[in-house]
Write a protein that holds these residues in place. Structure first.
Motif, PDB file in Angstrom:
ATOM      1  N   GLY A 169       0.830  -1.205   0.000  1.00  0.00           N
ATOM      2  CA  GLY A 169       0.000   0.000   0.000  1.00  0.00           C
ATOM      3  C   GLY A 169       0.858   1.244   0.000  1.00  0.00           C
ATOM      4  N   THR A 170       0.458   2.232   0.798  1.00  0.00           N
ATOM      5  CA  THR A 170       1.189   3.487   0.917  1.00  0.00           C
ATOM      6  C   THR A 170       1.712   3.638   2.344  1.00  0.00           C
ATOM      7  OG1 THR A 170      -0.766   4.746   1.609  1.00  0.00           O
ATOM      8  CG2 THR A 170      -0.363   4.533  -0.777  1.00  0.00           C
ATOM      9  N   ARG A 171       2.538   4.660   2.546  1.00  0.00           N
ATOM     10  CA  ARG A 171       3.012   4.932   3.904  1.00  0.00           C
ATOM     11  C   ARG A 171       1.834   5.240   4.831  1.00  0.00           C
ATOM     12  NH1 ARG A 171       8.191   8.973   2.723  1.00  0.00           N
ATOM     13  NH2 ARG A 171       9.477   7.440   1.612  1.00  0.00           N
ATOM     14  N   MET A 172       0.857   5.940   4.304  1.00  0.00           N
ATOM     15  CA  MET A 172      -0.307   6.254   5.125  1.00  0.00           C
ATOM     16  C   MET A 172      -1.063   4.990   5.504  1.00  0.00           C
ATOM     17  SD  MET A 172      -2.061   8.383   6.794  1.00  0.00           S
ATOM     18  CE  MET A 172      -1.686  10.058   6.275  1.00  0.00           C
ATOM     19  N   ASP A 173      -1.203   4.072   4.579  1.00  0.00           N
ATOM     20  CA  ASP A 173      -1.864   2.799   4.900  1.00  0.00           C
ATOM     21  C   ASP A 173      -1.118   2.080   6.020  1.00  0.00           C
ATOM     22  OD1 ASP A 173      -3.754   3.168   2.889  1.00  0.00           O
ATOM     23  OD2 ASP A 173      -2.518   2.152   1.375  1.00  0.00           O
ATOM     24  N   ALA A 174       0.208   2.058   5.916  1.00  0.00           N
ATOM     25  CA  ALA A 174       1.024   1.393   6.938  1.00  0.00           C
ATOM     26  C   ALA A 174       0.874   2.089   8.288  1.00  0.00           C
ATOM     27  CB  ALA A 174       2.489   1.385   6.505  1.00  0.00           C
ATOM     28  N   ALA A 175       0.856   3.429   8.268  1.00  0.00           N
ATOM     29  CA  ALA A 175       0.720   4.181   9.516  1.00  0.00           C
ATOM     30  C   ALA A 175      -0.642   3.931  10.158  1.00  0.00           C
ATOM     31  CB  ALA A 175       0.912   5.667   9.244  1.00  0.00           C
ATOM     32  N   LYS A 176      -1.683   3.925   9.362  1.00  0.00           N
ATOM     33  CA  LYS A 176      -3.028   3.683   9.892  1.00  0.00           C
ATOM     34  C   LYS A 176      -3.122   2.306  10.538  1.00  0.00           C
ATOM     35  CE  LYS A 176      -5.749   6.688   6.832  1.00  0.00           C
ATOM     36  NZ  LYS A 176      -6.799   6.746   5.795  1.00  0.00           N
ATOM     37  N   ASN A 177      -2.576   1.303   9.865  1.00  0.00           N
ATOM     38  CA  ASN A 177      -2.621  -0.055  10.411  1.00  0.00           C
ATOM     39  C   ASN A 177      -1.869  -0.141  11.741  1.00  0.00           C
ATOM     40  OD1 ASN A 177      -4.103  -1.015   8.234  1.00  0.00           O
ATOM     41  ND2 ASN A 177      -2.276  -1.616   7.078  1.00  0.00           N
ATOM     42  N   ALA A 178      -0.675   0.482  11.776  1.00  0.00           N
ATOM     43  CA  ALA A 178       0.132   0.443  12.993  1.00  0.00           C
ATOM     44  C   ALA A 178      -0.563   1.181  14.137  1.00  0.00           C
ATOM     45  CB  ALA A 178       1.505   1.051  12.728  1.00  0.00           C
ATOM     46  N   SER A 222      -9.873  11.208  24.458  1.00  0.00           N
ATOM     47  CA  SER A 222     -10.989  10.541  25.145  1.00  0.00           C
ATOM     48  C   SER A 222     -10.747   9.039  25.118  1.00  0.00           C
ATOM     49  CB  SER A 222     -12.311  10.872  24.434  1.00  0.00           C
ATOM     50  OG  SER A 222     -12.249  10.464  23.078  1.00  0.00           O
ATOM     51  N   PRO A 223     -11.569   8.245  25.837  1.00  0.00           N
ATOM     52  CA  PRO A 223     -11.424   6.788  25.776  1.00  0.00           C
ATOM     53  C   PRO A 223     -11.567   6.284  24.342  1.00  0.00           C
ATOM     54  CG  PRO A 223     -12.809   7.411  27.623  1.00  0.00           C
ATOM     55  CD  PRO A 223     -12.596   8.661  26.828  1.00  0.00           C
ATOM     56  N   TYR A 224     -10.915   5.180  24.069  1.00  0.00           N
ATOM     57  CA  TYR A 224     -10.912   4.627  22.710  1.00  0.00           C
ATOM     58  C   TYR A 224     -12.248   3.987  22.380  1.00  0.00           C
ATOM     59  CZ  TYR A 224      -9.864   1.293  18.953  1.00  0.00           C
ATOM     60  OH  TYR A 224      -9.882   0.553  17.803  1.00  0.00           O
ATOM     61  N   ASP A 225     -12.801   4.383  21.225  1.00  0.00           N
ATOM     62  CA  ASP A 225     -14.002   3.767  20.672  1.00  0.00           C
ATOM     63  C   ASP A 225     -13.646   3.323  19.251  1.00  0.00           C
ATOM     64  OD1 ASP A 225     -16.565   4.178  18.815  1.00  0.00           O
ATOM     65  OD2 ASP A 225     -17.248   3.641  20.830  1.00  0.00           O
ATOM     66  N   GLU A 226     -13.648   2.037  19.015  1.00  0.00           N
ATOM     67  CA  GLU A 226     -13.139   1.500  17.757  1.00  0.00           C
ATOM     68  C   GLU A 226     -13.844   2.076  16.537  1.00  0.00           C
ATOM     69  OE1 GLU A 226     -12.062  -2.801  15.643  1.00  0.00           O
ATOM     70  OE2 GLU A 226     -13.116  -2.738  17.572  1.00  0.00           O
ATOM     71  N   ALA A 227     -15.176   2.087  16.546  1.00  0.00           N
ATOM     72  CA  ALA A 227     -15.916   2.569  15.377  1.00  0.00           C
ATOM     73  C   ALA A 227     -15.634   4.052  15.119  1.00  0.00           C
ATOM     74  CB  ALA A 227     -17.409   2.343  15.579  1.00  0.00           C
ATOM     75  N   ALA A 228     -15.670   4.839  16.171  1.00  0.00           N
ATOM     76  CA  ALA A 228     -15.436   6.285  16.016  1.00  0.00           C
ATOM     77  C   ALA A 228     -13.992   6.560  15.582  1.00  0.00           C
ATOM     78  CB  ALA A 228     -15.741   7.000  17.325  1.00  0.00           C
ATOM     79  N   PHE A 229     -13.070   5.788  16.119  1.00  0.00           N
ATOM     80  CA  PHE A 229     -11.670   6.008  15.766  1.00  0.00           C
ATOM     81  C   PHE A 229     -11.422   5.652  14.300  1.00  0.00           C
ATOM     82  CE2 PHE A 229      -7.122   5.282  15.641  1.00  0.00           C
ATOM     83  CZ  PHE A 229      -6.628   6.309  16.440  1.00  0.00           C
ATOM     84  N   ASN A 230     -11.981   4.546  13.845  1.00  0.00           N
ATOM     85  CA  ASN A 230     -11.819   4.149  12.445  1.00  0.00           C
ATOM     86  C   ASN A 230     -12.448   5.163  11.500  1.00  0.00           C
ATOM     87  OD1 ASN A 230     -10.375   1.798  12.952  1.00  0.00           O
ATOM     88  ND2 ASN A 230     -12.219   0.551  13.156  1.00  0.00           N
ATOM     89  N   GLU A 231     -13.556   5.728  11.909  1.00  0.00           N
ATOM     90  CA  GLU A 231     -14.216   6.746  11.095  1.00  0.00           C
ATOM     91  C   GLU A 231     -13.343   8.001  11.016  1.00  0.00           C
ATOM     92  OE1 GLU A 231     -16.992   8.264   8.545  1.00  0.00           O
ATOM     93  OE2 GLU A 231     -16.912   6.221   9.371  1.00  0.00           O
ATOM     94  N   ALA A 232     -12.723   8.347  12.142  1.00  0.00           N
ATOM     95  CA  ALA A 232     -11.845   9.526  12.173  1.00  0.00           C
ATOM     96  C   ALA A 232     -10.630   9.325  11.273  1.00  0.00           C
ATOM     97  CB  ALA A 232     -11.413   9.801  13.604  1.00  0.00           C
ATOM     98  N   LEU A 233     -10.107   8.114  11.251  1.00  0.00           N
ATOM     99  CA  LEU A 233      -8.907   7.833  10.457  1.00  0.00           C
ATOM    100  C   LEU A 233      -9.126   8.067   8.966  1.00  0.00           C
ATOM    101  CD1 LEU A 233      -7.026   4.658  11.778  1.00  0.00           C
ATOM    102  CD2 LEU A 233      -6.107   6.950  11.434  1.00  0.00           C
ATOM    103  N   LYS A 234     -10.367   8.014   8.514  1.00  0.00           N
ATOM    104  CA  LYS A 234     -10.643   8.228   7.095  1.00  0.00           C
ATOM    105  C   LYS A 234     -10.256   9.634   6.639  1.00  0.00           C
ATOM    106  CE  LYS A 234     -14.524   4.940   6.919  1.00  0.00           C
ATOM    107  NZ  LYS A 234     -15.983   4.765   6.703  1.00  0.00           N
ATOM    108  N   LYS A 235     -10.199  10.558   7.589  1.00  0.00           N
ATOM    109  CA  LYS A 235      -9.825  11.930   7.249  1.00  0.00           C
ATOM    110  C   LYS A 235      -8.322  12.064   6.982  1.00  0.00           C
ATOM    111  CE  LYS A 235     -13.469  14.231   9.928  1.00  0.00           C
ATOM    112  NZ  LYS A 235     -13.744  15.249  10.979  1.00  0.00           N
ATOM    113  N   ALA A 236      -7.580  11.065   7.385  1.00  0.00           N
ATOM    114  CA  ALA A 236      -6.122  11.114   7.207  1.00  0.00           C
ATOM    115  C   ALA A 236      -5.767  10.681   5.790  1.00  0.00           C
ATOM    116  CB  ALA A 236      -5.428  10.223   8.234  1.00  0.00           C
ATOM    117  N   THR A 237      -5.833  11.634   4.877  1.00  0.00           N
ATOM    118  CA  THR A 237      -5.535  11.373   3.475  1.00  0.00           C
ATOM    119  C   THR A 237      -4.343  12.224   3.052  1.00  0.00           C
ATOM    120  OG1 THR A 237      -7.878  10.952   3.027  1.00  0.00           O
ATOM    121  CG2 THR A 237      -6.457  11.377   1.126  1.00  0.00           C
TER     122      THR A 237
END
Length: 457
Positions: A169-178, A222-237
């Motif tokens: 993938g890309t560096r961003m993909d790798a960063a998101k996964n990590a 704030s405390p970690y919420d998986e769904a909300a966090f994954n949704e937020a990560l979409k903005k990291a383009t």
């Protein structure tokens, strides 16, 4: 009259012939002076291309500062290896005659620079051990003591270069996964925040002003919420420029409500390059560090060049934090995994459990072993590349005499014996100091190896 006429004509012809001869002589002289100039210029250009290496280091700190050369193994028994070796060594100094000892020493410096490994000095390991000291009951600096609350903020590069390929993938993909793996493993009691920067505009000059003011807290602390966090990560383009200083200033605002007297605040800055905006990331980092947030700042360079490493290291230095350069997705995951270890220690401290802190000494021994093994591998590879190349240039390319070859081989052996001894000595000292309590160990290491830096915990 006729005689006089003929006389004048003859005189004129003689004058013209003389002028023509003079012009010809001038042209010949000019040609003779121009051609040597061209030859001299060509000789100078060739001389400018000759490799000149830096003097041999006298300490591990100097060894670490040497610029990296070709570190891949070369097999001079195969055509591909021969071609690569010929290309790498084509500009080495000429020692095919009868060189002096001094000329041979300069030659060795030159060939060493071609195959120079990227050794790590003791500072890197000391930073790592210091970071692991967070929460140690013997530590005196309040910044590194555990508090009732833990807040972990990630500041992620979203500039255009994060779209560069990394694995499948890309560096961003790798960063998101990590980052995803990292935050999922954090204790439920810990808060997490995610800020990105450089995610607006493009890399074009016309978009610089917009991009250099783009940084957004896409997941509030704030405390970690998986769904909300994954949704937020979409903005990291990946998009534009790299405003590191601006992002650090904004991160200070994010943590303004989490004062250091009651919060253990840990910040991870991830960047794949130097700040490309008209900001001052070093000053921004220092201001953040000196604030009442008292954060622990750690910097991760993601496959960055030497210039970016220098700036990111400075950010870590002014915040007395750690800097690590990772070259791939796996390296990024490993660095963030260390943060999970600290968070796990905090959870055990918070619940008054025992075990984690008592394992610190064992963990240190493992870190020392891994560090020493990595440097040893570089030592072996560098020594072999130079040794094989010297034999190849002597036997198959006739670039040196047997006497020169033997002298350089012995110098190569002596130099790498010195490196081995220095790292063995450092390992023994580290293991001996590790028998002390962790805070005292860090203090002694810094006094011995980082005496020119500011006092740290």
């Amino acid at each position: 009259m006729h005689i006089r006429h003929y006389f004048l004509v003859a005189l004129l012809m003689a004058f013209l012939v003389g002028c023509s001869q003079e012009d010809a002589d001038k042209e010949e002289v000019t040609a003779q002076t121009e051609n040597p100039s061209e030859e001299i210029s060509e000789e100078k250009e060739a001389a400018d291309d000759v490799i000149v290496g830096p003097p041999l280091p006298t300490s591990l700190e100097e060894l670490e500062d040497l610029p990296k050369g070709h570190t891949e193994y070369l097999n001079t028994l195969e055509d591909e290896g021969k071609q690569a070796t010929d290309e790498l060594t084509k500009n080495l100094p000429d020692i095919s005659g009868n060189p002096t000892t001094e000329e041979l020493d300069r030659y060795y410096e030159a060939i060493l620079s071609v195959f120079q490994e990227d050794y790590e000095g003791p500072g890197d390991l000391i930073e790592q051990l210091k970071y692991q000291a967070i929460g140690d009951p013997d530590i005196e600096d309040p910044r590194y003591q555990f508090k009732e609350n833990m807040n972990v903020t990630i500041i992620l590069d979203a500039s255009g270069s994060m779209a560069n390929p990394e694995g499948s993938g890309t560096r961003m993909d790798a960063a998101k996964n990590a980052i995803n793996e990292f935050v999922k493993a954090l204790p439920e009691e810990a808060n997490v925040g995610l800020r990105i920067y450089g995610h607006e505009g493009t890399g074009k000059v016309g978009d610089q002003a917009l991009s250099c003011k783009s940084s957004e807290l896409i997941y509030p602390i704030s405390p970690y919420d998986e769904a909300a966090f994954n949704e937020a990560l979409k903005k990291a383009t990946p998009a534009g420029w790299t405003p590191i200083g601006y992002a650090l200033n904004e991160a200070q605002k994010d943590l303004a409500a989490f004062k250091g007297d009651k919060n253990t605040n840990i910040i991870y800055l991830v960047s794949d390059g130097i700040s490309t905006c008209e900001d001052d990331p070093i000053e921004a980092a220092k201001t953040l560090y000196d604030s009442d947030i008292t954060p622990i700042v750690n910097v991760i360079g993601f496959n960055v060049d030497q210039e970016a490493q220098k700036q990111l290291q400075e950010i870590a230095d002014v915040t007395e934090g750690s800097y690590e350069n990772v070259t791939d997705a796996q390296g990024l995951e490993e660095e963030l995994r260390k943060a999970n270890d600290i968070a796990f220690k905090w959870k055990q401290w918070k619940t008054r459990e025992e075990g984690s802190i008592n394992l610190q000494q064992t963990d240190n021994y493992l870190d020392i072993f891994v560090y020493h093994s990595q440097q040893y591998g570089k030592w072996v590879n560098e020594r072999q590349n130079i040794g094989f190349t010297l034999t190849y240039l002597y036997q198959q390319r006739d670039k040196m005499s047997k006497e020169s070859h033997d002298y350089l081989k012995e110098k190569n052996r002596e130099y790498h014996d010195w490196i081995e001894q220095e790292y063995d000595k450092l390992r023994d000292e580290l293991e001996g100091i590790n028998d002390l309590n962790h805070a005292e160990a860090i203090k002694q290491l810094e006094e011995k190896y980082l005496s020119n830096t500011a006092d740290t915990p």
